[in-house]
Design a protein around this motif. Sequence first.
Motif, PDB file in Angstrom:
ATOM      1  N   GLU A 185       0.818  -1.221   0.000  1.00 47.53           N
ATOM      2  CA  GLU A 185       0.000   0.000   0.000  1.00 47.53           C
ATOM      3  C   GLU A 185       0.848   1.265   0.000  1.00 47.53           C
ATOM      4  O   GLU A 185       0.443   2.297  -0.531  1.00 47.53           O
ATOM      5  CB  GLU A 185      -0.943   0.014   1.214  1.00 47.53           C
ATOM      6  CG  GLU A 185      -2.165  -0.867   1.052  1.00 47.53           C
ATOM      7  CD  GLU A 185      -3.096  -0.380  -0.037  1.00 47.53           C
ATOM      8  OE1 GLU A 185      -3.345   0.843  -0.101  1.00 47.53           O
ATOM      9  OE2 GLU A 185      -3.553  -1.210  -0.847  1.00 47.53           O
ATOM     10  N   VAL A 186       2.023   1.201   0.602  1.00 42.91           N
ATOM     11  CA  VAL A 186       2.911   2.374   0.634  1.00 42.91           C
ATOM     12  C   VAL A 186       4.022   2.235  -0.409  1.00 42.91           C
ATOM     13  O   VAL A 186       5.027   2.933  -0.351  1.00 42.91           O
ATOM     14  CB  VAL A 186       3.517   2.581   2.035  1.00 42.91           C
ATOM     15  CG1 VAL A 186       2.421   2.849   3.044  1.00 42.91           C
ATOM     16  CG2 VAL A 186       4.352   1.376   2.456  1.00 42.91           C
ATOM     17  N   HIS A 187       3.812   1.322  -1.385  1.00 44.38           N
ATOM     18  CA  HIS A 187       4.744   1.113  -2.506  1.00 44.38           C
ATOM     19  C   HIS A 187       6.121   0.634  -2.037  1.00 44.38           C
ATOM     20  O   HIS A 187       7.139   0.952  -2.655  1.00 44.38           O
ATOM     21  CB  HIS A 187       4.874   2.398  -3.335  1.00 44.38           C
ATOM     22  CG  HIS A 187       3.564   2.912  -3.843  1.00 44.38           C
ATOM     23  ND1 HIS A 187       2.819   2.246  -4.801  1.00 44.38           N
ATOM     24  CD2 HIS A 187       2.840   4.016  -3.513  1.00 44.38           C
ATOM     25  CE1 HIS A 187       1.712   2.924  -5.046  1.00 44.38           C
ATOM     26  NE2 HIS A 187       1.693   3.993  -4.282  1.00 44.38           N
ATOM     27  N   ALA A 188       6.124  -0.117  -0.938  1.00 42.29           N
ATOM     28  CA  ALA A 188       7.347  -0.775  -0.484  1.00 42.29           C
ATOM     29  C   ALA A 188       7.290  -2.238  -0.925  1.00 42.29           C
ATOM     30  O   ALA A 188       6.323  -2.689  -1.527  1.00 42.29           O
ATOM     31  CB  ALA A 188       7.489  -0.669   1.029  1.00 42.29           C
ATOM     32  N   SER A 189       8.336  -2.979  -0.630  1.00 44.90           N
ATOM     33  CA  SER A 189       8.396  -4.379  -1.037  1.00 44.90           C
ATOM     34  C   SER A 189       7.644  -5.257  -0.037  1.00 44.90           C
ATOM     35  O   SER A 189       8.103  -5.453   1.100  1.00 44.90           O
ATOM     36  CB  SER A 189       9.856  -4.842  -1.140  1.00 44.90           C
ATOM     37  OG  SER A 189       9.925  -6.239  -1.330  1.00 44.90           O
ATOM     38  N   GLY A 190       6.498  -5.788  -0.467  1.00 48.58           N
ATOM     39  CA  GLY A 190       5.748  -6.691   0.394  1.00 48.58           C
ATOM     40  C   GLY A 190       6.498  -7.971   0.678  1.00 48.58           C
ATOM     41  O   GLY A 190       6.388  -8.548   1.757  1.00 48.58           O
ATOM     42  N   VAL A 191       7.301  -8.421  -0.297  1.00 51.98           N
ATOM     43  CA  VAL A 191       8.073  -9.644  -0.109  1.00 51.98           C
ATOM     44  C   VAL A 191       9.070  -9.483   1.034  1.00 51.98           C
ATOM     45  O   VAL A 191       9.154 -10.330   1.937  1.00 51.98           O
ATOM     46  CB  VAL A 191       8.802 -10.023  -1.416  1.00 51.98           C
ATOM     47  CG1 VAL A 191       9.801 -11.144  -1.167  1.00 51.98           C
ATOM     48  CG2 VAL A 191       7.801 -10.430  -2.480  1.00 51.98           C
ATOM     49  N   LEU A 192       9.831  -8.394   1.021  1.00 50.36           N
ATOM     50  CA  LEU A 192      10.810  -8.180   2.090  1.00 50.36           C
ATOM     51  C   LEU A 192      10.127  -7.987   3.438  1.00 50.36           C
ATOM     52  O   LEU A 192      10.660  -8.417   4.471  1.00 50.36           O
ATOM     53  CB  LEU A 192      11.677  -6.968   1.766  1.00 50.36           C
ATOM     54  CG  LEU A 192      12.832  -7.207   0.792  1.00 50.36           C
ATOM     55  CD1 LEU A 192      13.615  -5.926   0.574  1.00 50.36           C
ATOM     56  CD2 LEU A 192      13.749  -8.308   1.293  1.00 50.36           C
ATOM     57  N   ALA A 193       8.972  -7.354   3.442  1.00 51.80           N
ATOM     58  CA  ALA A 193       8.250  -7.161   4.700  1.00 51.80           C
ATOM     59  C   ALA A 193       7.879  -8.508   5.308  1.00 51.80           C
ATOM     60  O   ALA A 193       8.066  -8.742   6.514  1.00 51.80           O
ATOM     61  CB  ALA A 193       6.995  -6.323   4.464  1.00 51.80           C
ATOM     62  N   VAL A 194       7.363  -9.416   4.495  1.00 51.12           N
ATOM     63  CA  VAL A 194       6.971 -10.736   4.982  1.00 51.12           C
ATOM     64  C   VAL A 194       8.190 -11.526   5.440  1.00 51.12           C
ATOM     65  O   VAL A 194       8.183 -12.163   6.502  1.00 51.12           O
ATOM     66  CB  VAL A 194       6.211 -11.500   3.876  1.00 51.12           C
ATOM     67  CG1 VAL A 194       5.973 -12.945   4.299  1.00 51.12           C
ATOM     68  CG2 VAL A 194       4.892 -10.819   3.570  1.00 51.12           C
ATOM     69  N   VAL A 195       9.262 -11.481   4.654  1.00 55.83           N
ATOM     70  CA  VAL A 195      10.462 -12.255   4.990  1.00 55.83           C
ATOM     71  C   VAL A 195      11.091 -11.761   6.288  1.00 55.83           C
ATOM     72  O   VAL A 195      11.456 -12.561   7.161  1.00 55.83           O
ATOM     73  CB  VAL A 195      11.478 -12.178   3.830  1.00 55.83           C
ATOM     74  CG1 VAL A 195      12.826 -12.731   4.263  1.00 55.83           C
ATOM     75  CG2 VAL A 195      10.957 -12.947   2.627  1.00 55.83           C
ATOM     76  N   LEU A 196      11.236 -10.440   6.431  1.00 59.69           N
ATOM     77  CA  LEU A 196      11.849  -9.904   7.659  1.00 59.69           C
ATOM     78  C   LEU A 196      11.003 -10.213   8.884  1.00 59.69           C
ATOM     79  O   LEU A 196      11.531 -10.554   9.947  1.00 59.69           O
ATOM     80  CB  LEU A 196      12.057  -8.397   7.519  1.00 59.69           C
ATOM     81  CG  LEU A 196      13.441  -7.922   7.076  1.00 59.69           C
ATOM     82  CD1 LEU A 196      14.484  -8.222   8.146  1.00 59.69           C
ATOM     83  CD2 LEU A 196      13.856  -8.572   5.766  1.00 59.69           C
ATOM     84  N   ALA A 197       9.677 -10.102   8.761  1.00 61.00           N
ATOM     85  CA  ALA A 197       8.805 -10.431   9.893  1.00 61.00           C
ATOM     86  C   ALA A 197       8.947 -11.906  10.259  1.00 61.00           C
ATOM     87  O   ALA A 197       9.036 -12.259  11.448  1.00 61.00           O
ATOM     88  CB  ALA A 197       7.352 -10.105   9.547  1.00 61.00           C
TER      89      ALA A 197
END
Length: 523
Positions: free
Chosen positions: A228-240
């Motif tokens: 939604e904020v045009h960031a990488s959803g993939v990296l967000a999921v992986v880091l979490a």
Amino acid sequence: MELPLVALLAGSFAVTVLARRTGVSAPLLLVVVGLALSFVPGVPDYALDPELILTLVLPPLLYSAALDSSYLRLRANLRPIGLLALGAVLLTTVAVGLAAWWLVPGLPLASALVLGAVVAPPDAVAATAVGRRLGLPRRVMTILGGESLVNDATALTAYRVAVAVAAGAGYGIAQGLGVFVLAAAGGAAIGWALGWLVDRIRRLLHDGVLESAMGLLVPFVGFVVAEEVHASGVLAVVLAGLYLGHRSPAADPVARLQDRAVWQAADTVLEATVFALIGLQLRAVVEGVGPSVWGMTAVGLVLVLVALVARVAFVFPTTYLRPLARRRADWESPSWRHLAVVSWAGMRGVVSLAAAAGIPLTTLDGDPFPGRAEVVYLAFVVTVGTLLLHGLTLPALIRRLGVRGTESSADALAEAQAQTDAGTAAVARLEALDDGDPLHAQTVTELRSRIEARTNAAWERLGGPIAGGGETPSAVYRRLRRAMLEAEREVFVRYRDQRRIDDEVFRRVQHEMDLEEVTLLRE
């Protein structure tokens, strides 16, 4: 649509069962069966919905893999993982894009680079499945798994920039790089923040069921918020996932048991479904290119070779041509056999097809997106081609090169030593809590015996089989105790059927016996 969906799920599950029973690679068999069924009369048209794949399928698969990954091993192998996930993906994007631009008449360079970004990230599900079955060294598995966690972020971000350029957004090189860096940094920050927040919340819940339920939401929340904020959803999921996996000892034990079972089952269903969908796309993509299908197929096979050569040409030089100034005194050059396996593990997956299907139909001016049908078909050929090529040859390559892990003995020794130290600490804690009450003496003795049994079992695993085929004391204990549990279970089942105990009582007791039996199987 309900019946075709049920048929897809049931059929892909049945093929997965067959693959496991016969020792065949499940992803490979699913793709082949899907290809065979795609032109069978009466088989529904399973159109690939990119939003569904990228929002509901990719996040849980990435999150589950991240939870099961070792943050410490990934950090120790950060350099090769980063080079593959960033450098190899970008090199493949450019190489495949330029080759397609040269081979396909009239295909704009921007559209060709969209194709390059689409087919750039290997999907390590098939490769790691083969590697796990054949016993690849742990470092090779860590590199392949770590690459698969991050390379989708690189490719999807590059894809987003290339689509914007092809659609007429007017991106320059500097602006495109800026978008790339911001998306990566934003996704990583969101993922870390989400992992930190969820970890703090679950410490306050003290409820295994609620903790596990909250974990089911994490991949979807992380992906959607980042996108939604045009960031990488993939990296967000992986880091979490990496953060929460590393902090899992602080979670409730019930949540850990449930999470492992739930995510393993979900992975099996999702992976089976997406690989079956890959094969079932054949009819739709063939219809998209029409009469030029054979020429496009030939181009696609050439692009398979280009993607293969690009990966090999990246893996070996970046390893052996490492700048001398940066080498540590204890740096040891990796075996060329390990590098050969890593460079050959280049299967593409459903993310490539989902990204291709998500290419817009028109540009910002309302004109048809240039070369869209060709890009979609070529992405299909490269995806299926790499799955079949590498899937059929990777096991033979691993066996031929003799690449096998040697960590089992060291693991067993380390586990035995850790179990000894843990047992010493447990006995010390028991002695500190022992109030000397004679009524508690039997309980204390039983607890001591349990710790000794676990410690002995850990050391017995180092000794190998007993001469003459005899059983170790721990093996005898496990066999006898499991037989006792079976006898107990039969009595409780009989009491339930005779309505002498309620089902709720039966389920509670059965859960306790199941936990003990699972522990016995592990020991």
